[in-house]
Design a protein around this motif. Structure first.
Motif, PDB file in Angstrom:
ATOM      1  N   LEU A  40       7.733  -7.118   0.917  1.00 32.34           N
ATOM      2  CA  LEU A  40       8.792  -6.334   0.290  1.00 32.34           C
ATOM      3  C   LEU A  40       8.256  -5.000  -0.220  1.00 32.34           C
ATOM      4  N   GLU A  41       7.088  -5.008  -0.846  1.00 34.58           N
ATOM      5  CA  GLU A  41       6.491  -3.767  -1.345  1.00 34.58           C
ATOM      6  C   GLU A  41       6.176  -2.813  -0.206  1.00 34.58           C
ATOM      7  N   GLU A  42       5.678  -3.347   0.893  1.00 34.30           N
ATOM      8  CA  GLU A  42       5.357  -2.507   2.046  1.00 34.30           C
ATOM      9  C   GLU A  42       6.613  -1.820   2.575  1.00 34.30           C
ATOM     10  N   ILE A  43       7.723  -2.544   2.564  1.00 38.40           N
ATOM     11  CA  ILE A  43       8.995  -1.977   3.038  1.00 38.40           C
ATOM     12  C   ILE A  43       9.509  -0.923   2.057  1.00 38.40           C
ATOM     13  N   LEU A  44       9.449  -1.229   0.781  1.00 40.38           N
ATOM     14  CA  LEU A  44       9.979  -0.314  -0.234  1.00 40.38           C
ATOM     15  C   LEU A  44       9.207   0.990  -0.283  1.00 40.38           C
ATOM     16  N   TYR A  45       7.891   0.925  -0.108  1.00 41.09           N
ATOM     17  CA  TYR A  45       7.068   2.119  -0.255  1.00 41.09           C
ATOM     18  C   TYR A  45       6.764   2.787   1.085  1.00 41.09           C
ATOM     19  N   GLY A  46       7.402   2.303   2.165  1.00 42.00           N
ATOM     20  CA  GLY A  46       7.215   2.891   3.476  1.00 42.00           C
ATOM     21  C   GLY A  46       8.352   3.846   3.832  1.00 42.00           C
ATOM     22  N   SER A  47       8.466   4.151   5.096  1.00 38.70           N
ATOM     23  CA  SER A  47       9.508   5.076   5.556  1.00 38.70           C
ATOM     24  C   SER A  47      10.816   4.318   5.786  1.00 38.70           C
ATOM     25  N   ILE A  48      11.863   5.059   6.149  1.00 35.55           N
ATOM     26  CA  ILE A  48      13.174   4.442   6.377  1.00 35.55           C
ATOM     27  C   ILE A  48      13.139   3.531   7.606  1.00 35.55           C
TER      28      ILE A  48
END
Length: 480
Positions: A40-48
């Motif tokens: 979840l953190e990887e998704i939130l702090y990544g690109s769209i």
């Protein structure tokens, strides 16, 4: 849905915002594993748009592990799955940017968290829920001022909560009676026979009513849910707990200044009786504030004085009798006439009082309220004396207490210090505690060790060469 009007002042109504989405997401988060949160953190702090290959590489997961976690996280509405990537929903990312904080190792449910919590509610609803002016330029600042600005303000708010649910009142009572100010959600569920959904709904109530917050602690590959007060309040409570006056463990090491109660009052009585019998000559002095007796007179006075066990030298005794004479003159029981200390006509009336009444007479006399002992005039005030005396309400023991450790826990607005208030320093909020300089510490020590000692409210002594005191029953009854 539970009735959310838990306070007669607040009008929190979950129907005014997307309550069900919030509850569903909280229920889903309660099932997260450590791996789920990492993804979840990887998704939130990544690109769209994030390719699966990049996710798998960054997280060091197998295809099956990633697919299983993404399938679970897709229930958040945070993203949609494409053939080879995920597309992130910007609005839901804002929502989870706030929620993911609860899984941080150093997460603190502080005022910044409260501010983020309130952003989930339409801004025009907040003045209705919390009875703040609609014309406010800064709604959150108005809410801080109304509910949190001082410990007394927030404590009054908590006491005024009109709870309609026994479970919530039980959680609050148990939380604030817990020495660590922390409860295990699993234990709360078991005690009140609650489902996960019921607990999450109760916690939504308590968070929106500014009582406490749910957060997560990592244990192995799982998360343990805990309930704590909001961070700034918890820090304040822990400070008070740590600095609750504790008695000196080995009282045998304490050397009392005297073993006689109302020692100073008894010596005032003795000196007053002496000058009624025969006025005593004073040494000539440059000011009317000096009341020094000749050395031979002092030696005669020592014989009948209650404090003779103190074994002072003659000079110390001379200064001690000067102090007593000063108090007698200050409260109108003696006068100085042609270098003689003489009784005032009110003296016999005072002598006929009980010892406690004599002490109260000295304590309450307007000319004895301030100390006038060379302290800065802004410091040496009746208000500051009273603030120090109010600090003694913290004492719950009859034992001996170190003056130094007692003053470490003082939070009174003495000198240049203001009352404890919630302030913002940089990005963080805190209840700002006073910081006393050396003169302010000396002033507070003087109030305890001399003023309150003189009126029989405290006993004084020393332990390992350091000052200590004990709050006597007369002092507790009068001050507390």
């Amino acid at each position: 849905m539970l009735d959310l009007c838990v306070s007669r002042k607040n009008k929190v109504n979950f129907a005014d915002y997307n309550y069900q989405m919030d509850l569903d997401n909280r229920l889903l988060m309660s099932t997260f594993t450590v791996q789920d949160v990492e993804v979840l953190e990887e998704i939130l702090y990544g690109s769209i748009r994030i390719p699966f290959v990049k996710l798998k590489k960054n997280l060091d997961l197998t295809d099956s592990e990633l697919a299983e976690t993404l399938q679970k996280l897709s229930q958040t509405g945070l993203f949609v799955l494409e053939d080879d990537a995920i597309l992130v929903n910007k609005e839901m990312r804002k929502y989870y940017d706030h929620q993911i904080l609860k899984f941080d190792d150093d997460f603190k449910p502080n005022m910044s968290y409260v501010q983020g919590l309130l952003r989930k509610v339409p801004i025009h609803i907040l003045p209705i829920w919390y009875s703040i002016p609609r014309s406010s330029n800064n709604i959150f600042a108005s809410m801080v001022e109304r509910y949190f600005t001082t410990p007394q303000t927030y404590e009054r708010y908590l006491l005024d909560l009109n709870l309609t649910e026994p479970v919530m009142s039980g959680i609050i009572a148990e939380l604030f009676n817990n020495r660590n100010y922390e409860l295990s959600c699993a234990e709360v569920q078991k005690k009140y026979d609650l489902s996960v959904e019921a607990l999450e709904e109760y916690m939504l109530h308590l968070e929106f009513n500014f009582v406490c917050c749910l957060s997560y602690r990592k244990e192995g590959n799982e998360w343990r849910k805990v309930i704590t007060p909001f961070h700034e309040w918890k820090e304040y409570l822990l400070f008070k707990q740590v600095h609750t006056p504790q008695p000196i463990e080995n009282e045998k090491e304490v050397v009392p200044s005297t073993d006689r109660p109302f020692h100073f009052i008894q010596d005032m009585t003795y000196l007053l009786e002496e000058i009624i019998h025969q006025p005593l000559a004073l040494q000539a002095s440059a000011t009317d504030q000096d009341f020094l007796f000749p050395e031979e007179t002092v030696k005669q006075l020592i014989i009948g004085c209650s404090g003779q066990s103190q074994k002072k030298d003659v000079l110390s005794w001379q200064l001690y009798f000067s102090r007593i004479a000063s108090r007698l003159v200050r409260i109108g029981l003696a006068i100085r006439h042609e270098e003689m200390l003489c009784p005032h006509h009110q003296a016999p009336h005072w002598l006929n009082m009980e010892v406690e009444d004599k002490a109260l007479y000295l304590y309450r006399h307007p000319e004895n309220r301030t100390l006038k002992m060379g302290f800065n005039e802004d410091l040496d005030t009746e208000r500051n004396v009273r603030e120090v005396e109010k600090g003694l309400e913290r004492i719950q023991t009859t034992g001996w207490i170190s003056v130094h450790s007692f003053l470490e826990g003082m939070i009174c607005p003495i000198g240049n210090n203001e009352s404890v208030q919630l302030v913002k320093e940089g990005p963080h909020w805190k209840y700002k505690l006073p910081s006393f300089d050396e003169e302010e510490l000396q002033f507070m020590s003087y109030v305890i060790l001399q003023r309150l000692y003189e009126v029989g409210m405290v006993a004084v002594g020393s332990c390992d060469g350091k000052d200590c005191f004990s709050l006597l029953p007369f002092g507790k009854d009068t001050l507390c």
